[in-house]
Design a protein around this motif. Sequence first.
Motif, PDB file in Angstrom:
ATOM      1  N   PHE A  86       0.857  -1.187   0.000  1.00 24.36           N
ATOM      2  CA  PHE A  86       0.000   0.000   0.000  1.00 24.36           C
ATOM      3  C   PHE A  86       0.890   1.234   0.000  1.00 24.36           C
ATOM      4  N   LEU A  87       0.838   1.979  -1.093  1.00 25.50           N
ATOM      5  CA  LEU A  87       1.605   3.212  -1.202  1.00 25.50           C
ATOM      6  C   LEU A  87       0.694   4.398  -0.951  1.00 25.50           C
ATOM      7  N   ALA A  88       1.037   5.225   0.010  1.00 27.05           N
ATOM      8  CA  ALA A  88       0.295   6.448   0.305  1.00 27.05           C
ATOM      9  C   ALA A  88       1.190   7.634   0.004  1.00 27.05           C
ATOM     10  N   PRO A  89       1.130   8.176  -1.235  1.00 29.74           N
ATOM     11  CA  PRO A  89       1.942   9.341  -1.563  1.00 29.74           C
ATOM     12  C   PRO A  89       1.538  10.553  -0.743  1.00 29.74           C
ATOM     13  N   GLN A  90       2.430  11.521  -0.680  1.00 27.24           N
ATOM     14  CA  GLN A  90       2.145  12.714   0.104  1.00 27.24           C
ATOM     15  C   GLN A  90       1.013  13.530  -0.509  1.00 27.24           C
ATOM     16  N   THR A  91       0.985  13.649  -1.822  1.00 30.07           N
ATOM     17  CA  THR A  91      -0.032  14.463  -2.473  1.00 30.07           C
ATOM     18  C   THR A  91      -0.674  13.720  -3.650  1.00 30.07           C
ATOM     19  N   GLN A 156      -6.167  14.153   4.327  1.00 33.63           N
ATOM     20  CA  GLN A 156      -5.015  13.312   4.644  1.00 33.63           C
ATOM     21  C   GLN A 156      -5.435  12.116   5.495  1.00 33.63           C
ATOM     22  N   ARG A 157      -6.294  12.345   6.461  1.00 32.57           N
ATOM     23  CA  ARG A 157      -6.764  11.241   7.298  1.00 32.57           C
ATOM     24  C   ARG A 157      -7.695  10.309   6.531  1.00 32.57           C
ATOM     25  N   CYS A 158      -8.422  10.852   5.562  1.00 33.64           N
ATOM     26  CA  CYS A 158      -9.232  10.009   4.679  1.00 33.64           C
ATOM     27  C   CYS A 158      -8.337   9.019   3.938  1.00 33.64           C
ATOM     28  N   GLY A 159      -7.198   9.495   3.484  1.00 34.53           N
ATOM     29  CA  GLY A 159      -6.254   8.615   2.813  1.00 34.53           C
ATOM     30  C   GLY A 159      -5.718   7.541   3.731  1.00 34.53           C
ATOM     31  N   MET A 160      -5.486   7.880   4.994  1.00 38.73           N
ATOM     32  CA  MET A 160      -5.014   6.882   5.935  1.00 38.73           C
ATOM     33  C   MET A 160      -6.099   5.855   6.253  1.00 38.73           C
ATOM     34  N   ALA A 161      -7.370   6.297   6.248  1.00 38.62           N
ATOM     35  CA  ALA A 161      -8.473   5.347   6.430  1.00 38.62           C
ATOM     36  C   ALA A 161      -8.495   4.345   5.286  1.00 38.62           C
ATOM     37  N   ARG A 162      -8.159   4.791   4.085  1.00 40.93           N
ATOM     38  CA  ARG A 162      -8.076   3.890   2.933  1.00 40.93           C
ATOM     39  C   ARG A 162      -7.036   2.806   3.174  1.00 40.93           C
ATOM     40  N   ALA A 163      -5.944   3.159   3.821  1.00 37.56           N
ATOM     41  CA  ALA A 163      -4.911   2.159   4.130  1.00 37.56           C
ATOM     42  C   ALA A 163      -5.467   1.060   5.026  1.00 37.56           C
ATOM     43  N   LEU A 164      -6.317   1.432   5.977  1.00 36.79           N
ATOM     44  CA  LEU A 164      -6.885   0.440   6.893  1.00 36.79           C
ATOM     45  C   LEU A 164      -7.806  -0.532   6.163  1.00 36.79           C
ATOM     46  N   ALA A 262      -4.366  21.914   6.925  1.00 38.50           N
ATOM     47  CA  ALA A 262      -3.484  22.360   5.860  1.00 38.50           C
ATOM     48  C   ALA A 262      -4.043  21.822   4.564  1.00 38.50           C
ATOM     49  N   VAL A 263      -3.263  21.876   3.512  1.00 40.19           N
ATOM     50  CA  VAL A 263      -3.802  21.421   2.232  1.00 40.19           C
ATOM     51  C   VAL A 263      -2.888  20.389   1.608  1.00 40.19           C
ATOM     52  N   LEU A 264      -3.166  19.141   1.928  1.00 38.72           N
ATOM     53  CA  LEU A 264      -2.445  18.019   1.316  1.00 38.72           C
ATOM     54  C   LEU A 264      -3.395  16.843   1.263  1.00 38.72           C
ATOM     55  N   VAL A 265      -3.267  16.029   0.263  1.00 35.27           N
ATOM     56  CA  VAL A 265      -4.154  14.891   0.132  1.00 35.27           C
ATOM     57  C   VAL A 265      -3.376  13.630  -0.095  1.00 35.27           C
TER      58      VAL A 265
END
Length: 273
Positions: A86-91, A156-164, A262-265
């Motif tokens: 699982f790759l979670a890029p910064q943006t 950003q936290r939405c993306g981390m939920a995707r990791a779970l 902040a503004v990152l996805v």
Amino acid sequence: MTIQLHNISVHHSGAARSTLALRELNLSVAQGEQLALIGPSGAGKTSLLHTLACALTPVSGSLNIFGGDPWQLSSSERHALRTRLFLAPQTPPLPPRQRVVNAVLAGYLPQWSVWQAMRSLVRPITPEIAYEALSRFNLQDKLYARVDRLSGGERQRCGMARALVSKAEVFLVDEPLSALDPTLALQTLAVLQQEASKRHATLICSLHQVELARAHFTRIVGLRDGRIVFDAARQDVSDTMIAALYRNSEKPELPEADSTDAVLVPNAVPPRC
């Protein structure tokens, strides 16, 4: 070992072919291990994560993941391998009109057929799983919100939920805390580490917040100019080593929070060949 790199060199993505992002790098990571990557901007942290996700092809050296070289596999075999990563890029991009529930359930994409993916876009297949993942980041009330209505930190936290939601055995996470205030940063890091421990998954996380890396990871790898400067247990990483790693670069620090985060996805699914 889950991951072994031997004398790996990698070009910068999209850069001149003479420009190396990683230079004769050696690294071994065991299954279930958690380590932090630190170093100044441009050190090669992102390139290393993308190499491990089979998104960048080494120009020399050898890469071994789960017992084999991914670049010796067929395209379909390599795609199967990527379901374990699982790759979670910064943006990474999150479609702005997409609902949060669909963005989170995209963690299933490597396992789903095209038909399942299309069906879930119309009517989410397992919204309760997305809800549970979001709740671990206190975002459950955003389940059916549109992505473009979220703040940067919420994305950003939405993306981390995707990791779970994913079935990954290796989490490759690039700057997951950059859009978060200190409290949310600690919470998010704790959830990632707890999930990795629960499923005995490997977690490799790049961080600019050096003190968080030293406080929460037992192993720290310092990169500079595409090379590993040190690879040590946290108790062996001294202030002198940190100062040398960041010499002539901006001092790393925990970002200050503002009222809109902040503004990152972030996102999740490693690209296909």
